[in-house]
Scaffold this motif. Structure first.
Motif, PDB file in Angstrom:
ATOM      1  N   ALA A   1      55.255 -71.177  43.101  1.00 33.87           N
ATOM      2  CA  ALA A   1      56.371 -70.259  43.292  1.00 33.87           C
ATOM      3  C   ALA A   1      57.696 -70.975  43.094  1.00 33.87           C
ATOM      4  O   ALA A   1      58.656 -70.393  42.568  1.00 33.87           O
ATOM      5  CB  ALA A   1      56.292 -69.640  44.686  1.00 33.87           C
ATOM      6  N   GLU A   2      57.752 -72.235  43.489  1.00 31.97           N
ATOM      7  CA  GLU A   2      58.989 -73.007  43.349  1.00 31.97           C
ATOM      8  C   GLU A   2      59.356 -73.201  41.885  1.00 31.97           C
ATOM      9  O   GLU A   2      60.535 -73.099  41.508  1.00 31.97           O
ATOM     10  CB  GLU A   2      58.852 -74.361  44.043  1.00 31.97           C
ATOM     11  CG  GLU A   2      58.743 -74.296  45.556  1.00 31.97           C
ATOM     12  CD  GLU A   2      57.373 -73.865  46.060  1.00 31.97           C
ATOM     13  OE1 GLU A   2      57.258 -73.530  47.260  1.00 31.97           O
ATOM     14  OE2 GLU A   2      56.404 -73.857  45.261  1.00 31.97           O
ATOM     15  N   VAL A   3      58.377 -73.487  41.039  1.00 31.39           N
ATOM     16  CA  VAL A   3      58.649 -73.690  39.614  1.00 31.39           C
ATOM     17  C   VAL A   3      59.089 -72.381  38.964  1.00 31.39           C
ATOM     18  O   VAL A   3      60.031 -72.357  38.153  1.00 31.39           O
ATOM     19  CB  VAL A   3      57.405 -74.276  38.903  1.00 31.39           C
ATOM     20  CG1 VAL A   3      57.569 -74.210  37.388  1.00 31.39           C
ATOM     21  CG2 VAL A   3      57.172 -75.720  39.353  1.00 31.39           C
ATOM     22  N   ILE A   4      58.430 -71.278  39.306  1.00 24.46           N
ATOM     23  CA  ILE A   4      58.835 -69.983  38.749  1.00 24.46           C
ATOM     24  C   ILE A   4      60.264 -69.644  39.162  1.00 24.46           C
ATOM     25  O   ILE A   4      61.085 -69.202  38.347  1.00 24.46           O
ATOM     26  CB  ILE A   4      57.856 -68.877  39.191  1.00 24.46           C
ATOM     27  CG1 ILE A   4      56.491 -69.094  38.537  1.00 24.46           C
ATOM     28  CG2 ILE A   4      58.403 -67.494  38.831  1.00 24.46           C
ATOM     29  CD1 ILE A   4      55.412 -68.163  39.031  1.00 24.46           C
ATOM     30  N   THR A   5      60.585 -69.881  40.419  1.00 24.88           N
ATOM     31  CA  THR A   5      61.928 -69.593  40.917  1.00 24.88           C
ATOM     32  C   THR A   5      62.973 -70.429  40.187  1.00 24.88           C
ATOM     33  O   THR A   5      64.021 -69.914  39.758  1.00 24.88           O
ATOM     34  CB  THR A   5      61.998 -69.855  42.428  1.00 24.88           C
ATOM     35  OG1 THR A   5      61.037 -69.036  43.101  1.00 24.88           O
ATOM     36  CG2 THR A   5      63.382 -69.546  42.976  1.00 24.88           C
TER      37      THR A   5
END
Length: 394
Positions: free
Chosen positions: A379-383
């Motif tokens: 989720a951090e990379v997508i964000t």
């Protein structure tokens, strides 16, 4: 070259997409992590940011410990896939005796097309579609006839019938290369749609070869339907593999599966094709199908969360970019045509935002102005990727 990581465990419980840090991932030496500089977030090629499922890692380790690294043999892979198909898709029609191991799905497709069509016969595809369809079929010297998807991203049967008619007029034994689930849109074909495909193919004398590599990657709320399970598909051929669902692309192995009326065709596959798959790969794929179900369920739940996350982030930061979360694959097909960009959106996001996406231009008619994003990450990379993409337009 970086040393082999020693501190990355195989995953157990929990979301596999949240178990590796970006620092750990950048120590990988595969295509995803070595094509671009370290300041680029790579969300393009179909590799997942996950550790291996524990049963798969254990099977590989046991094989290496035993020195079981010779030539492949037996039908264990096909038996495991048949068990998986029965449990996951309610399909008991996968006949182990009507299968053959092939090096991977695309090379298997090449061999299937050789079996059911001639050197100059056309191949129909539903654009926009996986770019290697064009590359591999083109390298065979076969003409391609596009039957573009409808505006809703589903098969347009009027367009498909027209393509079948043109294909029959242009060759003795045309073939239809079906992508199911569809890459890049994530469209999941229904049983009725697939049955109509089979009826249309029978009417026009077109042989169907189905790429079903993404079959296990389907949300719990949806249902995958194997092409060979629908009425009228007896003469079809399918290619399946555990590689996408368990991140095993580097461990080469896939299965060609024949419908009852195509068994004689499959029996003519050259014996040497079966030398291409990796024995260790087959061991890994078999373990994934037999024992990797819990890991897969955790992955699918994580992908559902990532689809919702991306939809929310785009609505907030890039509202002009259109995205419809799809029930299958871990790929997002993003419509950038309203962003009024100068040039290919993938180039803009790479050069200005340092985010690597796959350009829609290579997917054929209907792909221009789109990009494909790989959601099989944290989720951090997508964000961070969406933040960078939005900043690239400022």
């Amino acid at each position: 070259m970086d040393s082999v990581p020693r501190d990355i465990p195989a995953s157990g419980a929990g979301n596999p997409l949240q178990q590796l840090s970006l620092e750990q991932l950048r120590r990988r030496t595969s295509m995803k992590w070595r094509t671009y500089p370290d300041d680029v977030l790579p969300l393009w090629v179909a590799e997942m940011d996950v550790p291996l499922a524990e049963p798969v890692a254990r099977a590989i380790t046991d094989a290496v410990t035993l020195g079981d690294t010779g030539y492949p043999a037996g039908t264990g892979y096909a038996e495991a896939l048949a068990e998986f198909a029965s449990k996951r898709w309610d399909w008991d029609g996968l006949a182990v005796e009507h299968t053959a191991i092939v090096p991977d799905v695309m090379l298997g497709i090449v061999e299937m097309l050789k079996l059911v069509s001639g050197p100059n016969d056309p191949v129909i595809v539903n654009s926009p579609v996986y770019p290697p369809f064009y590359q591999f079929v083109g390298n065979m010297g076969r003409p391609i006839i596009e039957a573009p998807l409808g505006a809703d991203g589903r098969i347009d049967f009027g367009t498909l019938e027209d393509a079948f008619g043109r294909a029959v007029a242009g060759g003795d034994r045309p073939a239809y290369l079906l992508c199911s689930p569809h890459n890049p849109t994530g469209t999941l074909h229904t049983a009725d749609e697939l049955a109509y495909v089979a009826a249309l193919a029978r009417t026009y004398g077109v042989r169907v070869v189905a790429d079903e590599i993404h079959a296990p990657i389907v949300a719990a709320s949806a249902t995958f339907v194997p092409y060979l399970s629908v009425p009228g598909a007896q003469s079809g051929l399918s290619l399946m593999s555990a590689s996408k669902a368990w991140n095993l692309a580097g461990l080469k192995a896939a299965l060609a599966i024949a419908g009852p009326d195509a068994a004689d065709d499959l029996a003519h596959i050259p014996e040497e094709v079966g030398h291409g798959p990796s024995h260790v790969g087959i061991i890994a794929h078999t373990a994934a199908l037999r024992s990797g179900g819990d890991w897969l369920d955790a992955l699918l739940a994580g992908l559902d969360g990532n689809r919702r996350l991306l939809a929310g982030l785009l609505a907030e930061h890039l509202p002009a970019m259109r995205y419809e979360p799809a029930p299958a694959t871990y790929l997002a097909w993003l419509d950038c045509r309203s962003l009024d960009l100068c040039g290919d959106p993938a180039t803009v996001f790479l050069e200005r935002g340092r985010v690597a996406l796959t350009s829609g231009a290579g997917f054929g008619t209907g792909g221009a102005g789109f990009v494909r994003m790989n959601l099989a990450t944290s989720a951090e990379v997508i964000t961070e990727a969406v933040r960078r993409m939005a900043a690239a337009l400022d």
